[in-house]
Design an enzyme around this catalytic site. Structure first.
Site, short mmCIF file in Angstrom:
data_model
loop_
_atom_site.label_atom_id
_atom_site.label_comp_id
_atom_site.label_asym_id
_atom_site.label_seq_id
_atom_site.Cartn_x
_atom_site.Cartn_y
_atom_site.Cartn_z
N HIS A 265 56.65 44.48 6.66
CA HIS A 265 56.87 45.89 6.98
C HIS A 265 56.70 46.72 5.72
O HIS A 265 57.06 46.27 4.63
CB HIS A 265 58.28 46.10 7.55
CG HIS A 265 58.45 47.38 8.30
ND1 HIS A 265 58.72 48.57 7.66
CD2 HIS A 265 58.36 47.68 9.62
CE1 HIS A 265 58.81 49.53 8.56
NE2 HIS A 265 58.58 49.02 9.76
N GLU B 100 57.90 44.57 15.92
CA GLU B 100 56.82 44.35 16.88
C GLU B 100 56.87 42.95 17.49
O GLU B 100 56.41 42.74 18.61
CB GLU B 100 55.45 44.57 16.21
CG GLU B 100 55.31 45.87 15.46
CD GLU B 100 55.07 47.06 16.35
OE1 GLU B 100 55.44 47.00 17.53
OE2 GLU B 100 54.50 48.05 15.88
N1 COA Z 1 51.17 37.88 7.14
C1 COA Z 1 50.68 37.32 6.02
N2 COA Z 1 50.68 37.94 4.84
C2 COA Z 1 51.19 39.16 4.78
C3 COA Z 1 51.74 39.80 5.90
C4 COA Z 1 51.72 39.09 7.12
N3 COA Z 1 52.20 39.63 8.24
N4 COA Z 1 52.19 41.02 5.55
C5 COA Z 1 51.93 41.16 4.25
N5 COA Z 1 51.33 40.03 3.78
C6 COA Z 1 50.89 39.78 2.42
C7 COA Z 1 49.54 40.44 2.16
O1 COA Z 1 48.46 39.60 2.50
C8 COA Z 1 49.61 40.72 0.68
O2 COA Z 1 49.32 39.54 -0.02
P1 COA Z 1 48.47 39.59 -1.40
O3 COA Z 1 49.32 40.38 -2.33
O4 COA Z 1 48.30 38.16 -1.76
O5 COA Z 1 47.19 40.30 -1.05
C9 COA Z 1 51.09 41.03 0.46
O6 COA Z 1 51.80 40.40 1.52
C10 COA Z 1 51.40 42.53 0.48
O7 COA Z 1 50.70 43.13 1.57
P2 COA Z 1 50.64 44.72 1.76
O8 COA Z 1 49.65 45.04 2.84
O9 COA Z 1 50.45 45.38 0.44
O10 COA Z 1 52.11 45.00 2.23
P3 COA Z 1 52.63 46.20 3.07
O11 COA Z 1 54.09 46.23 2.88
O12 COA Z 1 51.90 47.44 2.77
O13 COA Z 1 52.24 45.76 4.54
C11 COA Z 1 52.20 45.64 6.87
C12 COA Z 1 52.98 46.13 5.65
C13 COA Z 1 53.04 45.91 8.13
C14 COA Z 1 50.88 46.44 6.98
C15 COA Z 1 51.90 44.14 6.75
O14 COA Z 1 53.10 43.42 6.54
C16 COA Z 1 51.13 43.59 7.94
O15 COA Z 1 49.91 43.73 7.98
N6 COA Z 1 51.82 42.93 8.90
C17 COA Z 1 51.17 42.39 10.07
C18 COA Z 1 50.94 43.46 11.12
C19 COA Z 1 52.24 43.96 11.76
O16 COA Z 1 53.08 43.16 12.15
N7 COA Z 1 52.36 45.29 11.86
C20 COA Z 1 53.51 45.92 12.49
C21 COA Z 1 54.39 46.56 11.47
S1 COA Z 1 55.86 47.24 12.20
#
Ligand code: COA
Length: 367
Positions: free
Chosen positions: A257, A312
């Protein structure tokens, strides 16, 4: 024309996403991502969802806002459902290419003003009717009229399926609707506040917020969560499927998240709601096995990054278990969140201030 002297380029823009920028002062909700706490008007979400019905939770969120004119939110929503059903023939005549979500927007656009119903009540009460009718129209089924004696969650399920749900199914959906009422200044809520700040009406603000919500980066994960669960198929496949996905650098849907650095408090509320439906359900058992395998694998793959279950994951499992089609997840989210959008618009309008930030020009300059 000469190039602008400023070295900032569009994709290096430090303000993109407005992360960390405080753009509103609110009494409505607070998201404490470090500690995994969501507060709605002074109450933790876990003390509202599953403890009081959706209508009372809306009343809690709306207290102090100028919504006089109804004896109770339940009665107001029931009256609003009845009034909204008059608009449904218009949805039946709409082009078949319109999605359920677009039909809901059409219904909302056509919703007439009502002398006895405050606009926020009329809007929030109408969306369950438009959702259910639009879904049935898309399946070539006749829309079902609302029953004003029922609560929102029970009537919504009845209008969707044609039969009265069990009290456990209705309670599970009610719990979901409370968990999504409000969540700080997310993209759709910010959109609603911006539109409301122009003194546009509530209806236009909610329509704009629905536009913001329609994008896949906002509220779009429950469908893909179910796709992932379907792809895993059986509890014994969970660990190897997840390890393979992480090795291919794929993201596990329903985990991680932007704000929560610990478990999303709404996930537990929804998981408890799922148990109302019977923990012996094979899909529930599969989901719990997948969750455990995913958390273990994420801890191993990303030891420095706290990645936990987000809202979610159990939203998807719970809505699927109560029989809601996955194509309806975003329309349903809008149906619950509309009460939060309306509250934010009314709160924004009390400031009397137009939201009008600045931009930094980095384009070419005239000679
Ligand atoms: N599965 C695997 N790896 C994940 C992940 C997941 N669900 N969420 C984050 N990561 C990893 C990324 O690959 C990244 O790794 P890296 O540094 O080696 O590239 C790291 O964690 C940071 O990712 P980042 O996108 O910068 O984090 P964020 O906090 O901005 O991301 C989300 C938030 C929600 C976009 C992300 O966790 C995600 O894509 N989740 C899956 C989709 C989802 O469930 N969305 C609903 C949210 S309520």
């Amino acid at each position: 024309m000469t190039e602008a002297p400023n070295p900032v380029t569009m994709n290096q823009d430090p303000t993109a996403g407005l992360e960390g920028v405080v753009a509103a002062v609110t009494r409505l909700s607070n998201v404490d991502g470090q500690n995994g706490i969501l507060i709605l008007k002074g109450e933790k979400i876990e003390d509202l969802a599953g403890k009081i019905p959706f209508e009372d939770a809306v009343g809690h969120l709306w207290q102090d806002l100028n919504l006089t004119g109804v004896s109770s939110i339940s009665t107001g929503f029931a009256d609003a459902r009845m009034a909204a059903f008059d608009v449904v023939p218009l949805l039946e005549r709409a082009p078949a290419a319109l999605s359920v979500y677009e039909l809901m927007q059409l219904g909302l656009t056509a919703l007439p003003g009502h002398a006895e119903l405050p606009e926020a009540i009329a809007i929030c009460g109408s969306l369950p009717v438009f959702l259910a009718a639009a879904h049935r129209i898309s399946k070539n089924l006749h829309p079902i009229a609302p029953d004003p004696s029922l609560d929102t969650a029970t009537d919504l399920l009845r209008m969707l399926t044609g039969s009265t749900p069990s009290s456990e199914e209705a309670d599970a959906l009610d719990r979901y609707l409370v968990t999504i009422l409000d969540h700080g200044l997310n993209a759709s809520t910010f959109t609603a506040r911006v539109i409301g700040s122009t003194r546009a009406g509530l209806k236009q603000s909610v329509l704009g917020a629905m536009g913001a919500l329609s994008g896949p980066l906002h509220g779009g994960a429950p469908g893909p969560v179910l796709d992932m669960i379907d792809a895993i198929g059986a509890p014994d496949n969970a660990a190897s499927w997840i390890t393979g996905a992480l090795a291919r650098k794929e993201r596990l849907m329903g985990f991680g998240h932007r704000i929560y650095r610990t478990r999303d408090p709404r996930a537990d509320v929804l998981k408890a709601g799922l148990h109302l439906l019977g923990a012996s359900n094979p899909k529930v058992q599969l989901a719990e096995k997948i969750e455990a395998a995913a958390l273990a694998a994420l801890r191993q793959a990303k030891p420095d990054r706290p990645l936990d279950t987000n809202v979610e994951f159990y939203t998807a499992v719970l809505l699927d278990a109560v029989g809601i089609d996955r194509t309806l997840f975003t329309p349903l989210f809008a149906t619950g969140r509309a009460a939060g959008w309306c509250a934010h618009v009314l709160e924004q309008q009390t400031t009397g201030k137009l939201i009008r930030p600045s931009s930094q020009y980095v384009g070419p300059m005239p000679e």
